[in-house]
Design an enzyme around this catalytic site. Structure first.
Site, PDB file in Angstrom:
ATOM      1  N   CYS A  20     -14.535   5.074  21.045  1.00 36.24           N
ATOM      2  CA  CYS A  20     -13.125   5.200  21.464  1.00 36.24           C
ATOM      3  C   CYS A  20     -12.182   5.168  20.259  1.00 36.24           C
ATOM      4  CB  CYS A  20     -12.754   4.122  22.477  1.00 36.24           C
ATOM      5  SG  CYS A  20     -12.556   2.466  21.766  1.00 36.24           S
ATOM      6  N   ASN A  63       8.632 -36.427  38.376  1.00 34.71           N
ATOM      7  CA  ASN A  63       8.897 -35.073  37.889  1.00 34.71           C
ATOM      8  C   ASN A  63       9.954 -35.136  36.782  1.00 34.71           C
ATOM      9  OD1 ASN A  63       9.645 -32.452  37.424  1.00 34.71           O
ATOM     10  ND2 ASN A  63       9.719 -31.855  39.576  1.00 34.71           N
ATOM     11  N   ASN A  70       4.496 -28.635  33.350  1.00 31.69           N
ATOM     12  CA  ASN A  70       5.247 -27.956  34.404  1.00 31.69           C
ATOM     13  C   ASN A  70       5.495 -26.516  33.928  1.00 31.69           C
ATOM     14  OD1 ASN A  70       7.138 -27.391  36.580  1.00 31.69           O
ATOM     15  ND2 ASN A  70       7.466 -29.596  36.712  1.00 31.69           N
ATOM     16  N   THR A  71       6.323 -25.800  34.651  1.00 29.79           N
ATOM     17  CA  THR A  71       6.625 -24.419  34.259  1.00 29.79           C
ATOM     18  C   THR A  71       7.445 -24.395  32.969  1.00 29.79           C
ATOM     19  OG1 THR A  71       8.595 -24.528  35.622  1.00 29.79           O
ATOM     20  CG2 THR A  71       6.631 -23.573  36.632  1.00 29.79           C
ATOM     21  N   CYS A 117      10.687 -30.458  35.449  1.00 22.93           N
ATOM     22  CA  CYS A 117      11.159 -29.184  36.005  1.00 22.93           C
ATOM     23  C   CYS A 117      12.118 -28.557  34.989  1.00 22.93           C
ATOM     24  CB  CYS A 117      11.867 -29.413  37.341  1.00 22.93           C
ATOM     25  SG  CYS A 117      12.562 -27.900  38.011  1.00 22.93           S
ATOM     26  N   CYS A 135     -10.875   0.312  17.458  1.00 25.42           N
ATOM     27  CA  CYS A 135     -11.052  -0.670  16.381  1.00 25.42           C
ATOM     28  C   CYS A 135     -10.470  -0.140  15.072  1.00 25.42           C
ATOM     29  CB  CYS A 135     -12.527  -1.035  16.220  1.00 25.42           C
ATOM     30  SG  CYS A 135     -13.614   0.384  15.944  1.00 25.42           S
ATOM     31  N   CYS A 190     -10.372  -6.667  15.643  1.00 22.15           N
ATOM     32  CA  CYS A 190     -11.146  -5.599  16.291  1.00 22.15           C
ATOM     33  C   CYS A 190     -12.041  -6.157  17.399  1.00 22.15           C
ATOM     34  CB  CYS A 190     -11.974  -4.840  15.254  1.00 22.15           C
ATOM     35  SG  CYS A 190     -13.068  -5.917  14.300  1.00 22.15           S
ATOM     36  N   CYS A 224     -13.124  -5.756   4.720  1.00 21.26           N
ATOM     37  CA  CYS A 224     -12.967  -6.529   5.964  1.00 21.26           C
ATOM     38  C   CYS A 224     -12.690  -7.996   5.635  1.00 21.26           C
ATOM     39  CB  CYS A 224     -14.222  -6.423   6.820  1.00 21.26           C
ATOM     40  SG  CYS A 224     -14.127  -7.435   8.321  1.00 21.26           S
TER      41      CYS A 224
END
Ligand SMILES: Cc1cc2nc3c(=O)[nH]c(=O)nc-3n(C[C@H](O)[C@H](O)[C@H](O)COP(=O)(O)O)c2cc1C
Length: 401
Positions: A348, A137, A205-206, A140, A351, A384, A378
Site C-alpha cells: 500500500c 463528585n 470524570n469527563t 464534573c 509506511c 510506520c 531508520c
C-alpha cells in the site's frame, strides 16, 4: 484453582470489580436493579441534586464522538439526577434489600455554592438508608463547575478538605472522592483527599471539551436552539488520560482507586488494574452497547487471570507501576529498527509516505512498491508500525551494532 472476581475495597465487599459510574446508566433504581441482574458488581447513582431547579436539563445534551462511522465516546452537557433526594433515600433502602450482595454508592452532590448543612444532610440520610458508601463528585467539568462545585472543588486541596470534612461529620461509611483529570498537580489533590478521610479515590470524570461546530449554521454541538456550552468528553478517547491519572494517583496515595475513563473491554479493565485500580467504572461503553457488556468483561477477565495464574484482583493491582519511570531514566542504549514482513505486506506504500513526511525518510518503495528500509537512516521511532494497516506486518527489532 478458579480465580475469584470478588474484591474488597475500603471495607466493602464487591462481588466483582465492575461498576457503573454515576451517569445515565444509573438514572433510576429500576435501571440499577437491571444492571445488577446483568452482572454488574456495583453502581454509583447519578449525582444527587439538592435542589431540582438546578438540574433542569437541556435538549439535546449528548453528542457522539465518531471514528470511522462508529460512536467511540460522547460529549455531554447533562446535569445531576432529576429524582428528588427523598425518593432516592427510599430507593436505596429497597435496592439494598433486593440486592444485598451488590454495591450501590451515592454520588453527592449537585448544589449551588458549598453549603455545609446540605452535604451533611444528604450524606447522613443516604448512610442511614443503608448505602454501602458515598462518592463525592469533585470532578464534573461542566455545569456544576460553573456553579463553583464539581471540578472546582477537585482542583483545590483546601476545598477538598473542607467538603470532605463536612461529609465526615455526617458518616463513617466509606467515602470515595471522584477527582477530575484536567487539573494541575493531581497527586496533591489525591493526597489532600487521603489525609482528610477519603477511603478511596475514583478517577476520572469527563474532560471539558467542545465537540464540534456546525460549519454552516455556526452552532456548537450539541446545539440547544442554536447555542451550545462546553461539555464533558468521555469514552475511548479519554482512556489514555484516565490511565495516566490512575497511575499518578497510585504512585502517591495508599488508599484504593476506582479507575474510570474509556473502559469498554476486559483488556481496558486489566490495564487500569495494572496501574493501580482495584475496581473499575464504566459509562460510555454501556451507553453504546448496554449492560450486557459486563458478561464479556467478566469472562475475559476470568480467562486472563486463569492464564496468568492470578487468584484474585489484588494479585495484579499496580504491577505495571514499577515500569512507569521518569523520562530521563529511559534507556538511551536500546536502539530499534523497522522491519517489514513481505509475505503479508499489501504494497500500500503508507509506511513510506508517513516515514517520508512524518518521520526520518528511512523507507522507500522499489519499482514493485515493496518497502525497502534503510537501516542506518531508520531511527526506530515506531510510526510506520503504528500506521501499517496489516497487523504484525511491520515490526521493530533491536538494531545490530
Ligand atoms: C451523559 C453523561 C452524564 C454523566 N453524569 C455524571 C454525573 O451525574 N456524575 C458523575 O460523577 N459523572 C457523570 N458522568 C461521568 C461518568 O460517570 C464518567 O466519569 C465518564 O463518562 C468517564 O467514563 P467513560 O469513559 O466510561 O464514559 C457522566 C457522563 C456522561 C456521558
Amino acid at each position: 484453582m478458579v480465580p475469584s472476581l470478588a474484591v474488597e475495597v475500603a471495607g466493602i465487599q464487591f462481588p466483582n470489580p465492575f461498576m457503573l459510574s454515576s451517569a445515565p446508566p444509573t438514572t433510576t433504581p429500576e435501571m440499577i436493579g437491571r444492571a445488577f441482574e446483568a452482572g454488574w458488581g456495583g453502581a454509583v447513582i447519578k449525582t444527587l441534586a439538592y435542589d431540582l431547579d438546578l438540574v433542569r436539563n437541556v435538549d439535546p445534551r449528548i453528542h457522539g464522538v465518531h471514528l470511522e462511522g462508529r460512536v467511540i465516546g460522547f460529549s455531554n452537557i447533562e446535569l445531576g439526577s432529576n429524582r428528588p433526594v427523598d425518593l432516592w433515600i427510599e430507593d436505596i433502602r429497597r435496592l439494598k434489600k433486593q440486592y444485598p450482595d451488590n454495591v450501590p454508592l451515592a454520588s453527592l452532590l449537585h448544589t449551588e455554592g458549598l453549603v455545609r448543612e446540605q452535604w451533611i444532610e444528604v450524606a447522613g440520610r443516604c448512610s442511614e438508608a443503608g448505602i454501602d458508601g458515598l462518592e463525592l463528585n469533585f470532578s464534573c467539568s461542566h455545569g456544576m463547575a460553573e456553579g463553583g462545585g464539581g471540578a472546582v472543588v477537585g482542583g483545590s486541596p483546601e476545598l477538598i478538605r473542607r467538603v470532605l470534612g463536612w461529609v465526615r461529620e455526617a458518616t463513617e461509611k466509606p467515602v470515595f472522592v471522584k477527582l477530575p483529570a484536567g487539573i494541575e498537580n493531581l497527586p496533591q489533590k489525591a493526597q489532600a483527599a487521603e489525609q482528610s478521610g477519603a477511603s478511596a479515590i475514583s478517577a476520572i470524570n469527563t474532560l471539558n471539551c467542545l465537540p464540534g461546530i456546525d460549519i454552516y449554521t455556526f452552532a456548537p454541538y450539541p446545539s440547544v436552539a442554536g447555542k451550545g456550552a462546553f461539555g464533558g468528553l468521555s469514552g475511548t478517547a479519554i482512556k489514555p488520560i484516565g490511565l495516566r491519572c490512575v497511575a499518578q494517583i497510585a504512585q502517591h496515595v495508599q488508599i484504593p482507586i476506582s479507575g474510570i475513563g474509556g473502559i469498554g473491554t476486559w483488556q481496558d479493565a486489566v490495564e487500569y488494574f495494572l496501574v493501580g485500580a482495584s475496581t473499575v467504572q464504566v459509562c460510555s461503553a454501556v451507553m453504546r452497547a448496554g449492560y450486557r457488556i459486563v458478561e464479556d468483561l467478566s469472562e475475559g477477565l476470568l480467562d486472563y487471570m486463569e492464564k496468568m495464574g492470578f487468584r484474585e484482583i489484588n494479585d495484579f493491582v499496580g504491577l505495571a507501576l514499577k515500569n512507569i519511570v521518569k523520562h530521563n531514566l529511559l534507556s538511551r542504549d536500546y536502539k530499534l529498527v523497522s522491519t517489514v514482513n513481505l509475505d503479508t505486506c499489501t504494497r500500500c506504500g503508507l509506511c513510506a509516505i508517513v516515514c517520508r513526511d512524518g518521520a526520518y525518510q528511512a523507507i522507500e518503495l522499489d519499482e514493485d512498491r515493496v518497502p525497502v528500509i534503510d537501516q542506518k537512516q531508520c531511527e526506530g521511532c515506531g510510526l510506520c508500525v503504528q500506521i501499517c494497516p496489516v497487523p504484525d506486518c511491520m515490526r521493530l527489532q533491536e538494531k545490530q551494532t
